[in-house]
Scaffold this active site. Structure first.
Site, PDB file in Angstrom:
ATOM      1  N   TYR A   5      -4.234  -7.718 -11.580  1.00 22.92           N
ATOM      2  CA  TYR A   5      -3.598  -7.121 -12.756  1.00 22.92           C
ATOM      3  C   TYR A   5      -4.540  -6.387 -13.706  1.00 22.92           C
ATOM      4  O   TYR A   5      -4.085  -5.727 -14.631  1.00 22.92           O
ATOM      5  CB  TYR A   5      -2.806  -8.204 -13.502  1.00 22.92           C
ATOM      6  CG  TYR A   5      -1.638  -8.675 -12.659  1.00 22.92           C
ATOM      7  CD1 TYR A   5      -0.482  -7.922 -12.571  1.00 22.92           C
ATOM      8  CD2 TYR A   5      -1.723  -9.847 -11.917  1.00 22.92           C
ATOM      9  CE1 TYR A   5       0.576  -8.323 -11.771  1.00 22.92           C
ATOM     10  CE2 TYR A   5      -0.667 -10.258 -11.108  1.00 22.92           C
ATOM     11  CZ  TYR A   5       0.476  -9.494 -11.043  1.00 22.92           C
ATOM     12  OH  TYR A   5       1.515  -9.889 -10.246  1.00 22.92           O
ATOM     13  N   ARG A  38       0.819  -1.210   0.000  1.00 19.20           N
ATOM     14  CA  ARG A  38       0.000   0.000   0.000  1.00 19.20           C
ATOM     15  C   ARG A  38       0.857   1.266   0.000  1.00 19.20           C
ATOM     16  O   ARG A  38       0.484   2.285   0.568  1.00 19.20           O
ATOM     17  CB  ARG A  38      -0.972   0.001   1.195  1.00 19.20           C
ATOM     18  CG  ARG A  38      -1.937  -1.170   1.156  1.00 19.20           C
ATOM     19  CD  ARG A  38      -2.866  -1.194   2.358  1.00 19.20           C
ATOM     20  NE  ARG A  38      -3.752  -2.340   2.277  1.00 19.20           N
ATOM     21  CZ  ARG A  38      -3.439  -3.569   2.731  1.00 19.20           C
ATOM     22  NH1 ARG A  38      -2.264  -3.768   3.308  1.00 19.20           N
ATOM     23  NH2 ARG A  38      -4.275  -4.564   2.600  1.00 19.20           N
ATOM     24  N   PHE A  75       5.117 -19.443 -16.609  1.00 20.65           N
ATOM     25  CA  PHE A  75       6.455 -18.829 -16.619  1.00 20.65           C
ATOM     26  C   PHE A  75       6.554 -17.837 -15.461  1.00 20.65           C
ATOM     27  O   PHE A  75       5.573 -17.483 -14.854  1.00 20.65           O
ATOM     28  CB  PHE A  75       6.735 -18.138 -17.954  1.00 20.65           C
ATOM     29  CG  PHE A  75       5.705 -17.107 -18.363  1.00 20.65           C
ATOM     30  CD1 PHE A  75       5.806 -15.794 -17.919  1.00 20.65           C
ATOM     31  CD2 PHE A  75       4.636 -17.447 -19.189  1.00 20.65           C
ATOM     32  CE1 PHE A  75       4.864 -14.836 -18.294  1.00 20.65           C
ATOM     33  CE2 PHE A  75       3.697 -16.490 -19.569  1.00 20.65           C
ATOM     34  CZ  PHE A  75       3.810 -15.203 -19.124  1.00 20.65           C
TER      35      PHE A  75
END
Length: 415
Positions: free
Chosen positions: A129, A96, A415
């Protein structure tokens, strides 16, 4: 990237001497356990140090970010440069404070400077994301087959396939040659460089969980390799009844008969009652070969998250299922250079995407553009969720058709 200092923290390119500390900080971030030495060595071999950052607070690493210089297969068969984002974490003591945003900013700026139209990742926590413009561009099928209560429908030619077993390392070159031939045929596959062979063969005894060492099943026709499968077995007995599991890591085939022949072999191994295939395309042939899917356990998960780094270059790099001429109004809060209106014109033979002042036909965020990019997520489906807006009647159907792929995108390995 030169060293960037903010407050007490500094973000700088990873040095080889710091790799062990950097990787240990990742192990703490992902549960705290020490990985086997073989796994650590394989990851070090593929690490691209000039594309990796360490976030330092004085003499302590408190965050990490890395990317691989991938070539990603897109609809039409072209392999497009893509930044494969990986090894991302921020220590709990530094949450944060904008540190993740800072590293994502540095990574996407670096990808843009390198001329990579795409950035991709696999997410341990998918909710993170989207705010950086990544959409879910491919999914993966996790299948567990109950071999005692299901059969297989076998296509013509299955009996003509010759099967044999080998040590995976001994046949690595042949398998990688076949893999390379398959890459252009399916969106979402990654061109593998030689350094990745250690990762593909990785089979640390400490990480097997009681399973056997892996073996490689080869499928050949007239001496030509047409398929391979890497698998292990786990023996289990319920009282005096065998109840083992076949664990399939890789299963790649050049034609339907080779695939079916290998699947039949894997489902007929002695003392095994289930076959686990945790990473298959969502349109995998097993869905049509297995006689009773109700006797199987099937789950679908998000897999490859994708965002255009350069909207124009990304959309021009792929082919389209049908001719398309559409103006897209793109919003991109994190990479503002992508924002604005773009005219996409193209079809099966290729495309051009350029800035335009024309009135837009569709409006969408770059996250949704990333989700639809490989053809696995429909623009029409996104519109039904209120995430794509049709501004010209008919534009949505035409664009959704053009963006679609007859073959589902698939990422063969993480990956």
């Amino acid at each position: 990237m030169t060293t960037e200092t903010t407050g007490t923290t500094a973000l700088r390119v990873l040095g080889a001497a710091d790799w062990e500390s950097w990787y240990r900080s990742l192990e703490w971030a992902f549960g705290g356990g020490f990985e086997p030495a073989e796994e650590r060595a394989a990851w070090r071999e593929v690490t691209e140090f000039d594309r990796s950052f360490a976030l330092w607070d004085k003499d302590r690493i408190v965050g990490s970010f890395s990317s691989f210089s991938f070539q990603l297969s897109v609809p039409g068969g072209t392999q497009v440069p893509a930044a494969g984002v990986t090894m991302v974490h921020v220590a709990p003591t530094h949450r944060r404070q904008g540190q993740l945003r800072r590293m994502m900013r540095a990574g996407l700026d670096a990808a843009r400077d390198a001329g990579e139209p795409l950035a991709v990742l696999t997410a341990s926590e998918p909710a993170i994301y989207g705010r950086f413009g990544y959409g879910v561009a491919s999914h993966v099928l996790d299948a567990t087959l109950d071999v005692a209560r299901t059969g297989l429908r076998l296509p013509p030619g299955t009996e003509d396939v010759r099967l044999s077993l080998a040590d995976p390392a001994d046949v690595m070159d042949r398998c990688e040659e076949l893999y390379a031939r398959l890459v252009p045929a399916r969106p979402g596959m990654i061109v593998r460089r030689p350094a990745w062979r250690g990762m593909i063969l990785l089979d640390a005894p400490a990480a097997r969980g009681g399973a056997s060492p892996r073996r490689c099943l080869l499928a050949e026709r007239d001496g030509e390799l047409v398929g391979y499968a890497r698998f292990a077995t786990t023996a289990r007995w319920e009282a005096t009844v065998p109840d083992g599991t076949v664990l399939v890591k890789d299963l790649d085939a050049a034609d339907p008969a080779a695939y079916a022949a290998m699947l039949r072999f894997l489902t007929e191994l002695d003392l095994m009652s289930t076959v686990r295939l945790p990473n298959r395309p969502v349109d995998d042939a097993l869905l049509h070969l297995v006689s009773d899917l109700r006797r199987s356990r099937l789950r679908v998960f998000d897999r490859l998250h994708l965002r255009p780094v350069d909207v124009g270059a990304a959309l021009a790099a792929r082919a389209y299922t049908a001719d398309v001429d559409v103006v897209l109004d793109v919003t991109d809060a994190f990479c503002p250079w992508n924002g604005g209106t773009w005219r996409l014109g193209g079809g099966p033979g290729g495309a051009v995407c350029e800035r335009t002042g024309d009135a837009p036909d569709l409006a969408l965020d770059v996250r949704e553009l990333g989700a639809a990019y490989l053809g696995g997520t429909s623009l029409a489906s996104l519109a039904a969720a209120g995430l794509v807006r049709e501004l010209r009647p008919g534009a949505l159907t035409a664009a959704a058709t053009a963006f679609s792929s007859p073959i589902a995108p698939w990422l063969p390995h993480a990956f």
